[in-house]
Design a protein around this motif. Structure first.
Motif, PDB file in Angstrom:
ATOM      1  N   SER A   1     -10.061 -11.556   8.285  1.00 56.08           N
ATOM      2  CA  SER A   1     -11.127 -10.886   7.531  1.00 56.08           C
ATOM      3  C   SER A   1     -10.674  -9.641   6.782  1.00 56.08           C
ATOM      4  O   SER A   1     -11.377  -9.171   5.884  1.00 56.08           O
ATOM      5  N   ALA A   2      -9.501  -9.062   7.124  1.00 55.55           N
ATOM      6  CA  ALA A   2      -9.084  -7.833   6.461  1.00 55.55           C
ATOM      7  C   ALA A   2      -7.572  -7.654   6.539  1.00 55.55           C
ATOM      8  O   ALA A   2      -6.923  -8.115   7.481  1.00 55.55           O
ATOM      9  N   VAL A   3      -7.029  -6.953   5.546  1.00 55.63           N
ATOM     10  CA  VAL A   3      -5.597  -6.681   5.466  1.00 55.63           C
ATOM     11  C   VAL A   3      -5.391  -5.191   5.229  1.00 55.63           C
ATOM     12  O   VAL A   3      -6.042  -4.592   4.363  1.00 55.63           O
ATOM     13  N   TYR A   4      -4.488  -4.594   6.006  1.00 58.19           N
ATOM     14  CA  TYR A   4      -4.097  -3.204   5.790  1.00 58.19           C
ATOM     15  C   TYR A   4      -2.648  -3.147   5.319  1.00 58.19           C
ATOM     16  O   TYR A   4      -1.776  -3.836   5.847  1.00 58.19           O
ATOM     17  N   SER A   5      -2.398  -2.310   4.324  1.00 56.18           N
ATOM     18  CA  SER A   5      -1.044  -1.964   3.912  1.00 56.18           C
ATOM     19  C   SER A   5      -1.078  -0.549   3.369  1.00 56.18           C
ATOM     20  O   SER A   5      -2.122  -0.058   2.937  1.00 56.18           O
TER      21      SER A   5
ATOM     22  N   THR B   1      -6.066   0.702   2.636  1.00 57.07           N
ATOM     23  CA  THR B   1      -4.828   1.471   2.576  1.00 57.07           C
ATOM     24  C   THR B   1      -4.939   2.719   3.453  1.00 57.07           C
ATOM     25  O   THR B   1      -3.988   3.495   3.539  1.00 57.07           O
ATOM     26  N   ASP B   2      -6.083   2.875   4.090  1.00 57.81           N
ATOM     27  CA  ASP B   2      -6.323   3.984   5.011  1.00 57.81           C
ATOM     28  C   ASP B   2      -6.561   3.417   6.410  1.00 57.81           C
ATOM     29  O   ASP B   2      -7.488   2.620   6.612  1.00 57.81           O
ATOM     30  N   VAL B   3      -5.725   3.815   7.369  1.00 53.34           N
ATOM     31  CA  VAL B   3      -5.810   3.248   8.716  1.00 53.34           C
ATOM     32  C   VAL B   3      -7.148   3.564   9.374  1.00 53.34           C
ATOM     33  O   VAL B   3      -7.752   2.694  10.023  1.00 53.34           O
TER      34      VAL B   3
ATOM     35  N   ALA C   1      -1.302  -4.807  -0.284  1.00 53.76           N
ATOM     36  CA  ALA C   1      -2.496  -5.310   0.398  1.00 53.76           C
ATOM     37  C   ALA C   1      -3.175  -6.392  -0.415  1.00 53.76           C
ATOM     38  O   ALA C   1      -3.554  -7.444   0.113  1.00 53.76           O
ATOM     39  N   GLU C   2      -3.327  -6.154  -1.722  1.00 52.19           N
ATOM     40  CA  GLU C   2      -3.991  -7.140  -2.585  1.00 52.19           C
ATOM     41  C   GLU C   2      -3.173  -8.422  -2.708  1.00 52.19           C
ATOM     42  O   GLU C   2      -3.728  -9.524  -2.663  1.00 52.19           O
ATOM     43  N   ALA C   3      -1.863  -8.285  -2.854  1.00 57.36           N
ATOM     44  CA  ALA C   3      -1.002  -9.467  -2.987  1.00 57.36           C
ATOM     45  C   ALA C   3      -1.050 -10.324  -1.732  1.00 57.36           C
ATOM     46  O   ALA C   3      -1.131 -11.563  -1.808  1.00 57.36           O
TER      47      ALA C   3
ATOM     48  N   SER D   1       3.692  -3.919  12.134  1.00 57.85           N
ATOM     49  CA  SER D   1       4.329  -2.804  11.435  1.00 57.85           C
ATOM     50  C   SER D   1       5.698  -2.561  12.066  1.00 57.85           C
ATOM     51  O   SER D   1       6.037  -3.166  13.090  1.00 57.85           O
ATOM     52  N   PRO D   2       6.519  -1.672  11.487  1.00 56.64           N
ATOM     53  CA  PRO D   2       7.805  -1.352  12.139  1.00 56.64           C
ATOM     54  C   PRO D   2       7.597  -0.875  13.573  1.00 56.64           C
ATOM     55  O   PRO D   2       6.587  -0.241  13.891  1.00 56.64           O
TER      56      PRO D   2
END
Length: 328
Positions: free
Chosen positions: A29-33, A53-55, A39-41, A71-72
């Motif tokens: 349902s959602a992507v964070y980058s 783009t905000d955690v 994020a859009e790609a 994430s790393p």
């Protein structure tokens, strides 16, 4: 339906989504980058409209029930704790965190918020691992555990050109031991518990992380060896040796190509016909844990994660591998 958000837009996240998408109760349902373009790609590949783009905005979203964190490694603990404080269940890519202290903080946060926390170690969830574990009695008392996972990283070519990518950066808590060695060590803990002694050697790169290494451990009744590398390949299988025979393992991370070789030369193939994308099984188990109202997974337990992290910490101490995260 469990609505997932993902942190991390790399190939491992693609693999997790591919495996989890085979489950009827999984929904992305959602992507964070950190960047909107990434994020859009990534979201467009899965027809997902909600990106962040905000955690803080991500974890406070009411469109997310659970989060897959890729994430790393240096950010695993921070991201997991932030998500759990926002009431989200989390499954965190291996290795669980940078060190034992961070793992303990993550566990306490899960307890305080009554949310599920699980390490995404797929190997222990695949059907072939369970079959292999159930077959240990067939080879008699186990006396030696040999896990071999050496996989040349394409990023090493860049490293040799003078370009240090994430895989070889100590500030991201990376290196061969953390990225590859954990695949050898976590299943050992799941099978035999925490060892009584840990020793390690490694070839250290100028960037400050290990390119390849070996960890040896002792138990009261058996010895263990884990060999791992990001700068060499190996075609040698892994093996669990018993007094009546050995279980030979082809691809260790997926527990593929298993067979028992008995002392008289006869062989017995071990195969359950498991899914090709073995991340399906960890996703299934994680979702079932949430639905059962449990905060700790029955297979990938917190004790196993802690014991594995203690081995990683001891091995790093042996080879002189230090992370900035250790100083926090």
């Amino acid at each position: 339906m469990i609505r997932f958000g993902v942190i991390g837009t790399n190939w491992i996240t693609d693999r997790f989504i591919d495996g989890a998408s085979k489950l009827e109760n999984f929904e992305l349902s959602a992507v964070y980058s950190r960047t909107e373009d990434n994020a859009e790609a990534f979201a467009s590949k899965y027809q997902v409209e909600t990106i962040f783009t905000d955690v803080e905005a991500f974890v406070n979203s009411d469109s997310i029930d659970a989060v897959y964190i890729a994430s790393p490694t240096a950010l695993h603990s921070e991201h997991a704790i932030t998500c759990m404080n926002g009431g989200k269940h989390v499954i965190v890519e291996k290795p669980f965190a940078s060190n034992e202290r961070e793992v303990l903080q993550m566990i306490e946060t899960a307890k305080r918020n009554n949310v599920t926390l699980m390490e995404a170690m797929k190997t222990t969830h695949v059907p072939n691992f369970k079959l292999m574990k159930e077959s240990l009695d067939k080879i008699g008392p186990v006396r030696r555990y040999v896990a071999n996972f050496c996989q040349y990283s394409s990023r090493y070519d860049k490293y040799k050109e003078g370009i240090v990518l994430n895989a070889f950066k100590p500030e991201l808590s990376n290196g061969s031991l953390m990225d590859i060695g954990v695949y050898c060590l976590y299943p050992m803990v799941a099978l035999f518990g925490e060892p009584t002694r840990v020793k390690a050697t490694a070839y250290m790169l100028e960037s400050g992380v290990d390119g390849e290494g070996t960890v040896t451990v002792d138990y009261p009744d058996l010895n263990g060896v884990a060999m791992f590398s990001k700068i060499t390949n190996s075609s040698m299988p892994s093996e669990i040796q018993g007094e009546k025979g050995s279980i030979v393992i082809g691809k260790f991370s997926d527990m593929n190509d298993l067979k028992i070789v008995y002392h008289d030369g006869t062989e017995e193939v071990l195969d359950t016909g498991q899914e090709e994308n073995t991340m399906y099984y960890e996703a299934k188990s994680f979702i079932e844990t949430i639905e059962d109202g449990k905060i700790e997974n029955d297979v990938n337990t917190w004790d196993s994660s802690l014991a594995t992290m203690r081995i990683l910490d001891q091995a790093r101490e042996e080879i002189g591998l230090r992370f900035p995260a250790d100083q926090k």
